[in-house]
Design an enzyme around this catalytic site. Structure first.
Site, PDB file in Angstrom:
ATOM      1  N   THR A 103       0.864  -1.178   0.000  1.00 27.13           N
ATOM      2  CA  THR A 103       0.000   0.000   0.000  1.00 27.13           C
ATOM      3  C   THR A 103       0.896   1.222   0.000  1.00 27.13           C
ATOM      4  O   THR A 103       1.512   1.559   1.013  1.00 27.13           O
ATOM      5  CB  THR A 103      -0.912   0.006   1.239  1.00 27.13           C
ATOM      6  OG1 THR A 103      -1.679  -1.192   1.267  1.00 27.13           O
ATOM      7  CG2 THR A 103      -1.858   1.201   1.195  1.00 27.13           C
ATOM      8  N   LYS A 179      -7.257   0.919  -2.675  1.00 27.51           N
ATOM      9  CA  LYS A 179      -6.776   0.364  -1.402  1.00 27.51           C
ATOM     10  C   LYS A 179      -6.756   1.434  -0.313  1.00 27.51           C
ATOM     11  O   LYS A 179      -7.089   1.153   0.852  1.00 27.51           O
ATOM     12  CB  LYS A 179      -5.373  -0.219  -1.586  1.00 27.51           C
ATOM     13  CG  LYS A 179      -4.765  -0.810  -0.300  1.00 27.51           C
ATOM     14  CD  LYS A 179      -5.542  -2.018   0.200  1.00 27.51           C
ATOM     15  CE  LYS A 179      -5.023  -2.539   1.542  1.00 27.51           C
ATOM     16  NZ  LYS A 179      -3.632  -3.003   1.477  1.00 27.51           N
ATOM     17  N   LYS A 247       0.528   4.293   8.544  1.00 29.42           N
ATOM     18  CA  LYS A 247       0.992   4.686   7.209  1.00 29.42           C
ATOM     19  C   LYS A 247      -0.172   4.826   6.237  1.00 29.42           C
ATOM     20  O   LYS A 247      -0.277   5.831   5.515  1.00 29.42           O
ATOM     21  CB  LYS A 247       1.977   3.643   6.683  1.00 29.42           C
ATOM     22  CG  LYS A 247       2.334   3.784   5.202  1.00 29.42           C
ATOM     23  CD  LYS A 247       3.283   2.693   4.739  1.00 29.42           C
ATOM     24  CE  LYS A 247       2.680   1.312   4.720  1.00 29.42           C
ATOM     25  NZ  LYS A 247       1.727   1.144   3.568  1.00 29.42           N
TER      26      LYS A 247
END
Length: 297
Positions: A103, A179, A247
């Site tokens: 990701t 995502k 993150k």
């Protein structure tokens, strides 16, 4: 009859990469794996993979038209794996494919795909969701963005890895965008579940019974159930570290800012993960949000 050897190579054999390595080995694929962690290398070898010491060595095991999986964590790691010293680009050939599974930001995916294209190497933007257990049994989700001809070429491999394959578009970066939207909601749901369970505890409720009710009622979410079951059991062995959703929610907020969107929850959820990191929970499973939110303030 000539037996066709189906090959794949991985750089990154951690929770998700290692699960995919094991699945392909089990299904008869010839797999090479490279990871900087000796424990992960040992696990990959135990699953049946050949070991490569560098990304370049991993890529060198591939034949024409094969796929190199990048299953690291950050965009900087992807760049190092592909273009650093002993990078995979040194051994990749035109017509081969790199599958980007981390990701990372859409812009980083676009840049990496453009750099690979200069050497005639295809790129599949393919972030994953579902966790290691679902990666191992082939039921994880794959969000795929690549030219249809490339996806068709590797349809057998993709089917071996995932029963939940979503073709987003032909544009590199759209898998990453999808995502980030998913993981922003996952982060919001997890923060909400941890907050609700911390409140239940403060109200003197039985946590197991409360979660039973939630799982069969309107408050249910998959990530809430999965993580809070572990939290109640005191199991914080990391399947997904706090830093991962820190993150990912941060990247999602950046993506929102880039298109002029500001919602009421995303930034707050991202801040909770950042605060949990600062409180010393970075290396624990993200179920540990419960232990942080239950503390008096």
């Amino acid at each position: 009859m000539t037996t066709v050897v189906r090959r794949a190579a991985f750089v990154g054999a951690g929770n998700m990469g290692g699960a995919m390595v094991a699945r392909l080995c089990e299904q008869g694929w010839s797999v090479a794996a490279c990871d900087i962690d000796p424990r992960r290398q040992k696990e990959a070898r135990g699953a049946g993979a050949a070991l490569a010491l560098t990304p370049s060595e991993a890529a060198a095991t591939l034949d024409e038209g094969d796929v190199l999986f990048i299953a690291v964590v950050t965009a900087s790691q992807c760049r190092e794996v592909l273009f650093g010293e002993n990078g995979a680009i040194n051994a990749l050939a035109p017509g081969q494919t790199v599958m980007l599974c981390p990701t990372i930001s859409p812009e980083d995916v676009e840049t990496l795909a453009e750099q690979l294209a200069l050497k005639g190497v295809n790129c599949i933007d393919a972030p994953m969701s579902g966790g290691p257990a679902r990666a191992r049994d082939g039921s994880m989700s794959l969000m795929l963005a690549a030219p249809s001809v490339v996806l068709t070429q590797h349809a057998h491999l993709l089917a071996a890895l995932s029963s939940q394959r979503f073709v987003i578009s032909e544009r590199a970066g759209d898998g990453a965008r999808t995502k980030l939207v998913n993981n922003l909601l996952a982060g919001i749901n997890l923060v909400g579940a941890a907050e609700a369970m911390a409140l239940a505890e403060r109200l003197g409720l039985n946590l197991g019974t409360t979660l039973d009710v939630i799982e069969r009622s309107s408050g249910q979410s998959w990530i809430g159930s999965d993580r809070m079951r572990r939290a109640i059991a005191g199991d914080f062995e990391p399947r997904a570290h706090v830093t991962l959703l820190e993150k990912d929610t941060g990247l999602a907020v950046q993506a929102a800012t880039s298109v002029g969107f500001e919602g009421p929850l995303g930034q707050r959820a991202a801040q909770v993960f950042s605060d949990a990191h600062a409180a010393g929970l970075a290396d624990l499973d993200d179920a540990a949000l419960f232990t942080w939110l239950r503390q008096p303030r």
